[in-house]
Design a protein around this motif. Structure first.
Motif, PDB file in Angstrom:
ATOM      1  N   ASN A  64       1.176   2.308   5.592  1.00 15.50           N
ATOM      2  CA  ASN A  64       0.777   2.222   7.008  1.00 15.50           C
ATOM      3  C   ASN A  64       1.448   1.060   7.735  1.00 15.50           C
ATOM      4  O   ASN A  64       1.804   1.185   8.905  1.00 15.50           O
ATOM      5  CB  ASN A  64      -0.750   2.068   7.123  1.00 15.50           C
ATOM      6  CG  ASN A  64      -1.477   3.330   6.706  1.00 15.50           C
ATOM      7  OD1 ASN A  64      -0.853   4.358   6.448  1.00 15.50           O
ATOM      8  ND2 ASN A  64      -2.789   3.257   6.625  1.00 15.50           N
ATOM      9  N   ILE A 107     -12.058  -8.137  16.520  1.00 14.12           N
ATOM     10  CA  ILE A 107     -11.189  -7.095  17.078  1.00 14.12           C
ATOM     11  C   ILE A 107     -12.061  -5.918  17.519  1.00 14.12           C
ATOM     12  O   ILE A 107     -12.796  -5.350  16.703  1.00 14.12           O
ATOM     13  CB  ILE A 107     -10.162  -6.617  16.016  1.00 14.12           C
ATOM     14  CG1 ILE A 107      -9.386  -7.793  15.407  1.00 14.12           C
ATOM     15  CG2 ILE A 107      -9.210  -5.585  16.631  1.00 14.12           C
ATOM     16  CD1 ILE A 107      -8.544  -8.615  16.380  1.00 14.12           C
ATOM     17  N   ASP A 149       0.855  -1.190   0.000  1.00 13.94           N
ATOM     18  CA  ASP A 149       0.000   0.000   0.000  1.00 13.94           C
ATOM     19  C   ASP A 149       0.895   1.245   0.000  1.00 13.94           C
ATOM     20  O   ASP A 149       1.690   1.431   0.918  1.00 13.94           O
ATOM     21  CB  ASP A 149      -0.893  -0.020   1.250  1.00 13.94           C
ATOM     22  CG  ASP A 149      -1.913   1.101   1.246  1.00 13.94           C
ATOM     23  OD1 ASP A 149      -1.711   2.095   0.514  1.00 13.94           O
ATOM     24  OD2 ASP A 149      -2.913   0.989   1.975  1.00 13.94           O
ATOM     25  N   ALA A 205      -5.361   2.544  17.842  1.00 13.84           N
ATOM     26  CA  ALA A 205      -5.280   3.776  17.059  1.00 13.84           C
ATOM     27  C   ALA A 205      -4.022   4.576  17.406  1.00 13.84           C
ATOM     28  O   ALA A 205      -3.445   5.239  16.544  1.00 13.84           O
ATOM     29  CB  ALA A 205      -6.528   4.617  17.302  1.00 13.84           C
TER      30      ALA A 205
HETATM   31  N1  LIG Z   1      -9.649  -1.883  16.252  1.00 13.38           N
HETATM   32  C1  LIG Z   1      -9.320  -0.598  16.114  1.00 13.38           C
HETATM   33  N2  LIG Z   1      -9.678   0.320  17.036  1.00 13.38           N
HETATM   34  C2  LIG Z   1      -9.360   1.616  16.894  1.00 13.38           C
HETATM   35  N3  LIG Z   1      -8.635   2.111  15.876  1.00 13.38           N
HETATM   36  C3  LIG Z   1      -8.224   1.263  14.929  1.00 13.38           C
HETATM   37  C4  LIG Z   1      -8.534  -0.142  14.989  1.00 13.38           C
HETATM   38  N4  LIG Z   1      -7.982  -0.746  13.891  1.00 13.38           N
HETATM   39  C5  LIG Z   1      -7.371   0.213  13.185  1.00 13.38           C
HETATM   40  N5  LIG Z   1      -7.503   1.431  13.806  1.00 13.38           N
HETATM   41  C6  LIG Z   1      -6.961   2.707  13.351  1.00 13.38           C
HETATM   42  O1  LIG Z   1      -7.623   3.110  12.164  1.00 13.38           O
HETATM   43  C7  LIG Z   1      -6.694   3.638  11.221  1.00 13.38           C
HETATM   44  C8  LIG Z   1      -6.730   2.863   9.922  1.00 13.38           C
HETATM   45  O2  LIG Z   1      -6.305   1.543  10.191  1.00 13.38           O
HETATM   46  P1  LIG Z   1      -5.631   0.653   9.089  1.00 13.38           P
HETATM   47  O3  LIG Z   1      -4.518   1.378   8.447  1.00 13.38           O
HETATM   48  O4  LIG Z   1      -5.355  -0.674   9.700  1.00 13.38           O
HETATM   49  O5  LIG Z   1      -6.874   0.522   8.124  1.00 13.38           O
HETATM   50  P2  LIG Z   1      -6.934   0.254   6.576  1.00 13.38           P
HETATM   51  O6  LIG Z   1      -8.321  -0.194   6.314  1.00 13.38           O
HETATM   52  O7  LIG Z   1      -5.809  -0.639   6.151  1.00 13.38           O
HETATM   53  O8  LIG Z   1      -6.726   1.687   5.954  1.00 13.38           O
HETATM   54  P3  LIG Z   1      -6.242   2.025   4.476  1.00 13.38           P
HETATM   55  O9  LIG Z   1      -7.381   1.669   3.608  1.00 13.38           O
HETATM   56  O10 LIG Z   1      -5.968   3.480   4.556  1.00 13.38           O
HETATM   57  O11 LIG Z   1      -5.016   1.190   4.224  1.00 13.38           O
HETATM   58  C9  LIG Z   1      -5.335   3.611  11.904  1.00 13.38           C
HETATM   59  O12 LIG Z   1      -5.064   4.847  12.472  1.00 13.38           O
HETATM   60  C10 LIG Z   1      -5.497   2.552  12.961  1.00 13.38           C
HETATM   61  O13 LIG Z   1      -4.657   2.771  14.060  1.00 13.38           O
END
Ligand SMILES: Nc1ncnc2c1ncn2[C@@H]1O[C@H](COP(=O)(O)OP(=O)(O)OP(=O)(O)O)[C@@H](O)[C@H]1O
Ligand SMILES: [Mg+2]
Length: 241
Positions: free
Chosen positions: A11, A184, A7, A191
């Motif tokens: 991240n 989860i 990605d 976060a």
């Molecule tokens: N279970 C959770 N509780 C609270 N915050 C969370 C949780 N899981 C992820 N986050 C937060 O949400 C944000 C996005 O998480 P993550 O990067 O894992 O998602 P993603 O779907 O892969 O996003 P992207 O599509 O941008 O890659 C991050 O700041 C992460 O810390």
């Protein structure tokens, strides 16, 4: 285990504390055949976990791949190349995909054996996973007969919210055993962790989020073992008389 960050937002690389200045060569160079695996992989602060980071250049790969030969197979070919031998070196290669279905994601789905779908328990979740299931079926037919969904993981679950409960019930009804029993929870420590460049298990091992991820890991290992046994039923059983 090897984590491939595919990605361009990087991240996964951020969460493992890899500074932006140290992400090249990484998945961009590996995918385009500009650098060998050994130059693109780093150790992480976790024993046994190697990482191939994503730099912002990866965003450009989407366009650069269009005119390339075997454009959907670049990652598969690179991982299988004799100087990589990734399947020999790591028992698991985990690929973090971008959120959209472009050529980079397609490369991941062609190289992979299976797909894990993290699903936020909110409105439209079912549509999202329906679209992913269709995509997996299409790729299975055309480009990668091995591909299948190994599981759906519900995340950001908030049991106090009726909507979250409803979505969880709907997803389980539609996808049955494919949905991991472990979920989860929405958890503030998860976060916070990436801004410290730490995986949540190191940032706060005791928080509810970390505890859930530990249970998720054991369920993943258990499911993998069961699937492997089901694939070769005769191997370790005496024939029934
Ligand atoms: N279970 C959770 N509780 C609270 N915050 C969370 C949780 N899981 C992820 N986050 C937060 O949400 C944000 C996005 O998480 P993550 O990067 O894992 O998602 P993603 O779907 O892969 O996003 P992207 O599509 O941008 O890659 C991050 O700041 C992460 O810390
Ligand atoms: Mg992501």
């Amino acid at each position: 285990m090897l984590l491939l960050d595919l990605d361009p937002q990087g991240n996964a690389s951020t969460g493992l504390g890899i500074p932006k200045s140290e992400r090249s060569p990484g998945t961009y160079e590996f995918l385009l055949g500009l650098a060998p695996l050994a130059d693109c992989v780093r150790a992480s602060q976790i024993p046994g976990l190697s990482v191939m980071p994503a730099s912002v250049s990866l965003a450009g790969a989407e366009i650069e791949l269009i005119d390339m030969e075997r454009r959907e197979h670049r990652l598969e070919d690179a991982l299988a190349a004799s100087d990589s031998d990734a399947r020999q070196r790591w028992s698991i290669v985990l690929i973090d995909c971008p959120p959209s279905l472009g050529l980079v994601t397609l490369n991941a789905l062609v190289a992979a054996d299976a797909v894990l779908v993290p699903l936020q328990t909110e409105f439209l979740a079912l549509e999202g996973i329906g679209a992913i299931a269709n995509t997996v079926e299409r790729i299975k037919k055309r480009l990668n007969p091995r591909l299948h969904i190994a599981g759906v993981i519900l995340t950001m679950v908030d049991r106090r919210m009726t909507l979250s409960q409803q979505v969880e019930a709907d997803v389980r009804q539609h996808f049955g055993d494919l949905v991991f029993g472990t979920t989860i929870p929405r958890n503030v420590r998860i976060a916070e962790a990436p801004s410290h460049g730490l995986p949540v298990l190191i940032y706060d091992n005791a928080c509810a989020g970390s505890q859930a991820y530990i249970l998720l890991a054991s369920e993943f290992i258990r499911r993998r073992r069961t699937a492997a046994e089901a694939a070769q039923p005769e191997a370790d059983h005496e024939p029934v008389p």
